[in-house]
Design a protein around this motif. Structure first.
Motif, mmCIF file in Angstrom:
data_model
loop_
_atom_site.group_PDB
_atom_site.id
_atom_site.type_symbol
_atom_site.label_atom_id
_atom_site.label_comp_id
_atom_site.label_asym_id
_atom_site.label_seq_id
_atom_site.Cartn_x
_atom_site.Cartn_y
_atom_site.Cartn_z
ATOM 1 N N LEU A 4 0.832 -1.204 0.000
ATOM 2 C CA LEU A 4 0.000 0.000 0.000
ATOM 3 C C LEU A 4 0.867 1.255 0.000
ATOM 4 O O LEU A 4 0.591 2.218 -0.730
ATOM 5 C CB LEU A 4 -0.942 -0.004 1.205
ATOM 6 N N PHE A 5 1.925 1.241 0.793
ATOM 7 C CA PHE A 5 2.857 2.375 0.823
ATOM 8 C C PHE A 5 3.493 2.568 -0.553
ATOM 9 O O PHE A 5 3.580 3.692 -1.054
ATOM 10 C CB PHE A 5 3.934 2.147 1.893
ATOM 11 N N GLY A 6 3.908 1.485 -1.180
ATOM 12 C CA GLY A 6 4.514 1.574 -2.509
ATOM 13 C C GLY A 6 3.544 2.129 -3.540
ATOM 14 O O GLY A 6 3.898 3.000 -4.342
ATOM 15 N N LEU A 7 2.309 1.646 -3.509
ATOM 16 C CA LEU A 7 1.295 2.134 -4.438
ATOM 17 C C LEU A 7 0.978 3.607 -4.176
ATOM 18 O O LEU A 7 0.878 4.411 -5.110
ATOM 19 C CB LEU A 7 0.027 1.278 -4.332
ATOM 20 N N GLY A 8 0.847 3.962 -2.914
ATOM 21 C CA GLY A 8 0.593 5.363 -2.566
ATOM 22 C C GLY A 8 1.732 6.268 -3.004
ATOM 23 O O GLY A 8 1.505 7.364 -3.529
ATOM 24 N N SER A 9 2.959 5.811 -2.825
ATOM 25 C CA SER A 9 4.126 6.581 -3.252
ATOM 26 C C SER A 9 4.152 6.740 -4.767
ATOM 27 O O SER A 9 4.507 7.808 -5.283
ATOM 28 C CB SER A 9 5.414 5.902 -2.771
ATOM 29 N N ALA A 10 3.757 5.688 -5.484
ATOM 30 C CA ALA A 10 3.697 5.763 -6.948
ATOM 31 C C ALA A 10 2.664 6.808 -7.378
ATOM 32 O O ALA A 10 2.918 7.601 -8.299
ATOM 33 C CB ALA A 10 3.359 4.400 -7.533
ATOM 34 N N HIS A 11 1.524 6.839 -6.699
ATOM 35 C CA HIS A 11 0.521 7.868 -7.001
ATOM 36 C C HIS A 11 1.094 9.263 -6.751
ATOM 37 O O HIS A 11 0.823 10.194 -7.520
ATOM 38 C CB HIS A 11 -0.744 7.666 -6.163
ATOM 39 N N CYS A 12 1.887 9.412 -5.701
ATOM 40 C CA CYS A 12 2.505 10.708 -5.410
ATOM 41 C C CYS A 12 3.457 11.131 -6.528
ATOM 42 O O CYS A 12 3.438 12.289 -6.957
ATOM 43 C CB CYS A 12 3.256 10.667 -4.080
ATOM 44 N N VAL A 13 4.268 10.202 -6.993
ATOM 45 C CA VAL A 13 5.206 10.506 -8.081
ATOM 46 C C VAL A 13 4.446 10.984 -9.317
ATOM 47 O O VAL A 13 4.882 11.894 -10.015
ATOM 48 C CB VAL A 13 6.082 9.274 -8.415
ATOM 49 N N LEU A 14 3.288 10.375 -9.559
ATOM 50 C CA LEU A 14 2.461 10.740 -10.716
ATOM 51 C C LEU A 14 1.561 11.956 -10.432
ATOM 52 O O LEU A 14 0.774 12.355 -11.278
ATOM 53 C CB LEU A 14 1.598 9.548 -11.133
ATOM 54 N N GLU A 15 1.696 12.511 -9.222
ATOM 55 C CA GLU A 15 0.896 13.646 -8.764
ATOM 56 C C GLU A 15 -0.601 13.351 -8.803
ATOM 57 O O GLU A 15 -1.420 14.215 -9.098
ATOM 58 C CB GLU A 15 1.250 14.917 -9.542
ATOM 59 N N GLU A 16 -0.947 12.131 -8.472
ATOM 60 C CA GLU A 16 -2.337 11.693 -8.338
ATOM 61 C C GLU A 16 -2.660 11.712 -6.847
ATOM 62 O O GLU A 16 -2.610 10.688 -6.168
ATOM 63 C CB GLU A 16 -2.497 10.290 -8.933
ATOM 64 N N TRP A 17 -2.971 12.905 -6.358
ATOM 65 C CA TRP A 17 -3.022 13.127 -4.909
ATOM 66 C C TRP A 17 -4.194 12.454 -4.225
ATOM 67 O O TRP A 17 -4.031 11.907 -3.129
ATOM 68 C CB TRP A 17 -2.986 14.626 -4.611
ATOM 69 N N GLU A 18 -5.384 12.504 -4.802
ATOM 70 C CA GLU A 18 -6.553 11.870 -4.165
ATOM 71 C C GLU A 18 -6.342 10.364 -4.000
ATOM 72 O O GLU A 18 -6.518 9.843 -2.891
ATOM 73 C CB GLU A 18 -7.837 12.151 -4.955
ATOM 74 N N PRO A 19 -5.961 9.643 -5.076
ATOM 75 C CA PRO A 19 -5.712 8.208 -4.882
ATOM 76 C C PRO A 19 -4.561 7.953 -3.899
ATOM 77 O O PRO A 19 -4.603 6.990 -3.135
ATOM 78 C CB PRO A 19 -5.357 7.691 -6.276
ATOM 79 N N ALA A 20 -3.563 8.836 -3.903
ATOM 80 C CA ALA A 20 -2.443 8.674 -2.968
ATOM 81 C C ALA A 20 -2.938 8.750 -1.529
ATOM 82 O O ALA A 20 -2.584 7.901 -0.697
ATOM 83 C CB ALA A 20 -1.374 9.738 -3.219
ATOM 84 N N VAL A 21 -3.760 9.755 -1.233
ATOM 85 C CA VAL A 21 -4.295 9.901 0.123
ATOM 86 C C VAL A 21 -5.111 8.674 0.510
ATOM 87 O O VAL A 21 -4.970 8.134 1.614
ATOM 88 C CB VAL A 21 -5.123 11.201 0.266
ATOM 89 N N ASP A 22 -5.958 8.210 -0.398
ATOM 90 C CA ASP A 22 -6.799 7.043 -0.110
ATOM 91 C C ASP A 22 -5.961 5.811 0.214
ATOM 92 O O ASP A 22 -6.198 5.131 1.218
ATOM 93 C CB ASP A 22 -7.730 6.737 -1.290
#
Length: 102
Positions: free
Chosen positions: A16-34
């Motif tokens: 989950l941390f890895g997926l959230g971090s990947a969303h952050c790199v892609l600047e997909e903030w809402e999915p990252a927060v979720d």
């Protein structure tokens, strides 16, 4: 890769941390927060997750929530001796506080 692990164990904190971090790199903030919220539920003692979660919240302009996340994360980092995440969260708290006072 993260999807495969999460298909097997949907509450795997590291995946989950890895997926959230990947969303952050892609600047997909809402999915990252979720996803990072789910990671914190799965592992409340991982200071790196608090740091990433706080950054994602900041990027959405949710600074009060980010400060709460950093405060909780700093307590965990202090207990565990995680100096790098601790220092970065302290720094981000100062920046967030300065922005709200300006």
């Amino acid at each position: 890769m993260f999807g495969k692990v999460l298909a097997f164990d949907p509450e795997d904190a590291i995946a989950l941390f890895g997926l959230g971090s990947a969303h952050c790199v892609l600047e997909e903030w809402e999915p990252a927060v979720d996803v990072l919220t789910r990671a914190l539920v799965a592992d409340k003692n991982n200071s790196a997750i608090y740091l990433a979660h706080g950054k994602a919240l900041e990027s959405l302009g949710r600074s009060n929530e980010a400060k709460e996340t950093y405060t909780a994360g700093m307590a965990i980092a202090s207990k565990r001796g995680d100096l790098m995440p601790l220092r970065e969260m302290e720094h981000r708290m100062l920046l967030t506080t300065r922005r709200s006072c300006a």
